[in-house]
Structures are given as structure tokens and as C-alpha cells.
Design an enzyme around this catalytic site. Structure first.
Site, PDB file in Angstrom:
ATOM      1  N   TYR A  74     -15.030 -11.899  -0.328  1.00 34.64           N
ATOM      2  CA  TYR A  74     -15.767 -10.669  -0.621  1.00 34.64           C
ATOM      3  C   TYR A  74     -16.987 -10.972  -1.495  1.00 34.64           C
ATOM      4  O   TYR A  74     -18.062 -10.399  -1.299  1.00 34.64           O
ATOM      5  CB  TYR A  74     -14.856  -9.629  -1.294  1.00 34.64           C
ATOM      6  CG  TYR A  74     -13.806  -9.106  -0.338  1.00 34.64           C
ATOM      7  CD1 TYR A  74     -14.100  -8.077   0.554  1.00 34.64           C
ATOM      8  CD2 TYR A  74     -12.536  -9.670  -0.285  1.00 34.64           C
ATOM      9  CE1 TYR A  74     -13.156  -7.615   1.456  1.00 34.64           C
ATOM     10  CE2 TYR A  74     -11.584  -9.226   0.617  1.00 34.64           C
ATOM     11  CZ  TYR A  74     -11.894  -8.202   1.492  1.00 34.64           C
ATOM     12  OH  TYR A  74     -10.965  -7.768   2.392  1.00 34.64           O
ATOM     13  N   ARG A 105       0.825  -1.221   0.000  1.00 37.13           N
ATOM     14  CA  ARG A 105       0.000   0.000   0.000  1.00 37.13           C
ATOM     15  C   ARG A 105       0.858   1.270   0.000  1.00 37.13           C
ATOM     16  O   ARG A 105       0.478   2.278   0.608  1.00 37.13           O
ATOM     17  CB  ARG A 105      -0.941   0.044   1.217  1.00 37.13           C
ATOM     18  CG  ARG A 105      -2.030  -0.989   1.196  1.00 37.13           C
ATOM     19  CD  ARG A 105      -3.291  -0.456   0.517  1.00 37.13           C
ATOM     20  NE  ARG A 105      -4.267  -1.512   0.346  1.00 37.13           N
ATOM     21  CZ  ARG A 105      -5.352  -1.664   1.091  1.00 37.13           C
ATOM     22  NH1 ARG A 105      -5.635  -0.808   2.043  1.00 37.13           N
ATOM     23  NH2 ARG A 105      -6.178  -2.647   0.860  1.00 37.13           N
ATOM     24  N   ARG A 141      -3.389   6.367   1.427  1.00 34.57           N
ATOM     25  CA  ARG A 141      -3.911   7.576   2.095  1.00 34.57           C
ATOM     26  C   ARG A 141      -2.941   8.269   3.043  1.00 34.57           C
ATOM     27  O   ARG A 141      -3.171   9.409   3.418  1.00 34.57           O
ATOM     28  CB  ARG A 141      -5.191   7.212   2.866  1.00 34.57           C
ATOM     29  CG  ARG A 141      -6.365   6.995   1.946  1.00 34.57           C
ATOM     30  CD  ARG A 141      -7.479   6.274   2.667  1.00 34.57           C
ATOM     31  NE  ARG A 141      -7.075   4.906   2.939  1.00 34.57           N
ATOM     32  CZ  ARG A 141      -7.840   3.994   3.524  1.00 34.57           C
ATOM     33  NH1 ARG A 141      -9.035   4.310   3.944  1.00 34.57           N
ATOM     34  NH2 ARG A 141      -7.406   2.770   3.717  1.00 34.57           N
ATOM     35  N   ASP A 169      -6.803  -2.792  -7.256  1.00 29.50           N
ATOM     36  CA  ASP A 169      -7.352  -3.472  -6.095  1.00 29.50           C
ATOM     37  C   ASP A 169      -7.623  -4.923  -6.456  1.00 29.50           C
ATOM     38  O   ASP A 169      -7.808  -5.245  -7.629  1.00 29.50           O
ATOM     39  CB  ASP A 169      -8.638  -2.798  -5.616  1.00 29.50           C
ATOM     40  CG  ASP A 169      -8.938  -3.168  -4.184  1.00 29.50           C
ATOM     41  OD1 ASP A 169      -8.366  -2.546  -3.270  1.00 29.50           O
ATOM     42  OD2 ASP A 169      -9.724  -4.114  -3.960  1.00 29.50           O
ATOM     43  N   ARG A 195      -6.738  11.406  -5.400  1.00 29.13           N
ATOM     44  CA  ARG A 195      -7.994  10.673  -5.215  1.00 29.13           C
ATOM     45  C   ARG A 195      -9.181  11.631  -5.230  1.00 29.13           C
ATOM     46  O   ARG A 195     -10.227  11.338  -5.810  1.00 29.13           O
ATOM     47  CB  ARG A 195      -7.992   9.870  -3.922  1.00 29.13           C
ATOM     48  CG  ARG A 195      -9.183   8.915  -3.880  1.00 29.13           C
ATOM     49  CD  ARG A 195      -9.279   8.153  -2.599  1.00 29.13           C
ATOM     50  NE  ARG A 195      -9.560   9.028  -1.476  1.00 29.13           N
ATOM     51  CZ  ARG A 195      -9.974   8.610  -0.295  1.00 29.13           C
ATOM     52  NH1 ARG A 195     -10.158   7.332  -0.076  1.00 29.13           N
ATOM     53  NH2 ARG A 195     -10.198   9.461   0.673  1.00 29.13           N
TER      54      ARG A 195
END
Ligand code: CP3
Length: 359
Positions: free
Chosen positions: A158, A31, A35, A81, A44
Site C-alpha cells: 500500500y 472482519r 458492513r 486497520d 460508522r
């Protein structure tokens, strides 16, 4: 054309993943485009949402390169992703702020599995391949580009749960109650994942990583049957050579125990990811020579001040010990609230302290 691509100037990552000698330990961060970087948050916001950022090759390329502009890292990782596959299969993916992913149309029945479309990676997922091609061009041989996908089991959680889960109630009810249905879903996901990873290599990915984030939620027997078996198929089927060079494959089961490491080492993967709950010395002993290891600083170490970060980096390097085949990384993704200077302290410490292990 691949033949017109510039030579790779820093190939430390590819060498280390193939257990070949390097003058220091190469590193990247899971990652690393995320963020915790203010420039990521700006891009973003410009994209409008995380999913729109993933689906815009120019902006995905921009954020992929951001951590490399700040830090001395030895790899770029495609900004994307693991849920691009269920998204392309029309399961209705959304990311709600602070809530993680949600899938509107979870896969729970045989009819749901039968309705899953076969994907063309240069069709529904062309935006990913366009991002790979663009990033390769912009990198211009600076460092290698890592492509990735989720493991079929992890992506399956998921798909069946309809989002993140702590208990995995729907997929475990399926696993124990209707294992054939789960196998039929995992087979579909495996086929899609193999095609997707091969297309990434074709587009320019120079190493591949499979994220099995939830493999550690399984019993050893269920892990072997529902996660490892499908990663084994991936390891056997993905392209492992491009532009006359090996494309190393890294398998990462988070929460892998001792039996898991030994089994993963026999899949034919070049390297294994290690989270912070296993000591690297122990993992190294379990996998034996010729399999590289990637990890495993506890990502929460980056909340501590730089001096403590340096101590913990030294501990990770010492736990792997002397010799080749170690790629320094975090044991999982960097947390969004880590100060960027703390990542810098970790990176500088690896550059300074690791050459001693390669003399
Ligand atoms: O490592 C990198 O820099 C490459 C990019 C990358 C992302 N996701 C970007 C991302 C990679 C390799 C992933 C993989 C991924 N995605 C995994 C496996 C690895 C892991 O972290 O365990 C999983 C389980 C996912 C699914 C996913 N994506 C979740 C559960 C979430 C929400 C949780 C969160 O961190 O917010 C995401 C969103 C996501 N994927 C973000 C990023 C940068 C944050 C989105 C944002 O910008 O708001």
C-alpha cells in the site's frame, strides 16, 4: 492495572491457539465488525467515515463489541486497520467510498524512505491503544481480545503503490530493480510493527495476528526474502506473555502454498491462518503437531442458504479432523453483502458439530 482485570471466563481461543485441549472448536470471523451488520453501518455513519471510526476509541470499542452481542463468538478483534501505520507515518491515507484505500504520498525513493518518521505507539497511535484499553474494560473478561497488524510486505504494497493494486507494478519494479531500497522500507515498517504490537499487548491485547494478505503474490524465493523474513523478525521480537499467560501469535499469509506453510511453521508462531484454497488436513500435515490452524471456510459459502452453510461447516471441521489446535474462522474477511442470519447459521453449526471432534 492489569492485576485488577477480571479473570477470563471464556479462554477457548487462547487454549486452541496454543494447541491445548478444548471441549469444542472456538470461532471468530475475520472482519466480524463490518458492513454486513446494520448496527455497524449506523455507528460508522455517526463517526462520519471509516477512518474517523478507527480513530475514535469509544466508537471503535462500540463496533468491536457489536458482533459479540449478536453471536456466540469466542474472541473480539480490535476494530482498526492495517493502514494505521502508514497513516501515522504521514503518507496521507484516505478511504474513498467503494474504492478502497488511497495514499497521497507513496514511498518510491530512498529520500521517501529516509523521510519516514519513527513512530511512538503511545503518540501518533495512542487512539489505537486507548481503544484496546477501553475494549478490555468493556469486555470484562467475557472473551479474549485479539490485536493485529499487517505484515511489513503487505503494508509495504500500500505504501509503494499508493493504494490497492492488482499487478503490484511499483513495488515489484522495486523488488526486482532495487531490492535494497525495498529492504530499507521493510526494515522501517518491521520496527514500527514490532513496537505497535508490543504496545497493543501492553495495553491489553491477549492474542496477536499478523495479516499478510498479499504474500501470495510473491514467488517462493521473493516470499522468503521480502515477506517471511520480516514476519520471522516480528515473531522473534514481540512480547508473548502478559498477565501470566501466553499471548499467542497467529501468522496469516493469504494464498500460502505448501512450501510457505512449512516455513511459517518454523517461525515460532503459535498458529497459522489458512485461506480456503488449502485443505486443512493438508495444512495440518505440513505444519506438524504443536502449531494450531485458524480457518478456513470460503467466505462466499455465506451467500448460500443455512442448510448448505451447515454442510460446508461440517466439511471444514472434518478436514481438520479429530483433536485440538483448530480455531474455526473464514478463510478471509466476511463479505459486506452477506445476510447476518447466514453468519448466525455458520456459528450455530460450529457450536453443534464441533464437540464430536474433541471427545
Ligand atoms: O477483522 C476485524 O473485524 C477487525 C478489523 C479489520 C479491518 N481491517 C476493518 C476494516 C482488520 C483486521 C483489517 C485488516 C486489513 N485492512 C487488511 C488485512 C486483512 C484483509 O482483509 O486482507 C487489509 C488488506 C486492510 C486494508 C483495507 N482496509 C482495505 C483494502 C480496505 C477497503 C476494502 C473494503 O473492504 O472496503 C479497508 C477498509 C476496512 N477495514 C473496512 C473494515 C471494516 C471497511 C471500511 C468501511 O466500513 O467502509
Amino acid at each position: 492495572m492489569s492485576s485488577s482485570r477480571p479473570a477470563l471466563r471464556n479462554d477457548l481461543l487462547l487454549r486452541a491457539l496454543c494447541s491445548q485441549p478444548t471441549p469444542r472448536t472456538p470461532l471468530w470471523m475475520m472482519r466480524q465488525a463490518g458492513r454486513y451488520l446494520p448496527e455497524y453501518r449506523t455507528t460508522r455513519a455517526r463517526a462520519g467515515s471509516f477512518l474517523k471510526l478507527c480513530m475514535n476509541p469509544e466508537l471503535a470499542c462500540e463496533v468491536t463489541l457489536q458482533p459479540l452481542e449478536r453471536y456466540r463468538l469466542d474472541a473480539a478483534i480490535l476494530f482498526s486497520d492495517i493502514l494505521t501505520i502508514p497513516h501515522a507515518m504521514n503518507l496521507g491515507l484516505e478511504f474513498e467510498a467503494g474504492e478502497g484505500p488511497k495514499l497521497d504520498r507513496p514511498v518510491r525513493t530512498a529520500a521517501d524512505v529516509a523521510a519516514l518518521p519513527t513512530l511512538d505507539p503511545e503518540g501518533e497511535l495512542r487512539y489505537v491503544m486507548d481503544a484496546v484499553r477501553l475494549i478490555r474494560r468493556e469486555l470484562a473478561g467475557q472473551v479474549p481480545l485479539i490485536g493485529f497488524a499487517g505484515s511489513p510486505w503487505t503494508v509495504g504494497t500500500y505504501c509503494v503503490e499508493g493504494g490497492s493494486s492488482k499487478t503490484f507494478s511499483h513495488i515489484k519494479a522495486m523488488l526486482y530493480g532495487d531490492p535494497r531500497l525495498l529492504h530499507s522500507l521493510l526494515e522501517r515498517l518491521t520496527r514500527a510493527t514490532i513496537d505497535y504490537l508490543n504496545a497493543q499487548v501492553e495495553a491489553g491485547a491477549q492474542a496477536l495476528m499478523v495479516f499478510d494478505t498479499w504474500g501470495g503474490a510473491l514467488t517462493p524465493a521473493a516470499y522468503a526474502e521480502f515477506s517471511l523474513a520480516y514476519m520471522q523478525q516480528i515473531a522473534s521480537a514481540v512480547r508473548r506473555e502478559a498477565d501470566g499467560r501466553r499471548v499467542p501469535l497467529v501468522l496469516f499469509t493469504k494464498g500460502a502454498g505448501a512450501t510457505t506453510f512449512a516455513a511459517l511453521a518454523r517461525t515460532g508462531a503459535d498458529a497459522l491462518g489458512v485461506d480456503w484454497t488449502t485443505d486443512l488436513a493438508e495444512a495440518r500435515r505440513l505444519v506438524g503437531p504443536g502449531i494450531a490452524l485458524q480457518g478456513n471456510l470460503d467466505p462466499s459459502v455465506l451467500y448460500a442458504p443455512p442448510a448448505a452453510i451447515r454442510t460446508e461447516v461440517a466439511r471444514v471441521l472434518a478436514s481438520y479432523g479429530r483433536g485440538h489446535g483448530h480455531v474455526f474462522n473464514l478463510g478471509h474477511g466476511i463479505h459486506p453483502d452477506v445476510p447476518p442470519e447466514h453468519a448466525a447459521a455458520m456459528i450455530e453449526a460450529v457450536h453443534e458439530l464441533s464437540p464430536a471432534y474433541h471427545e
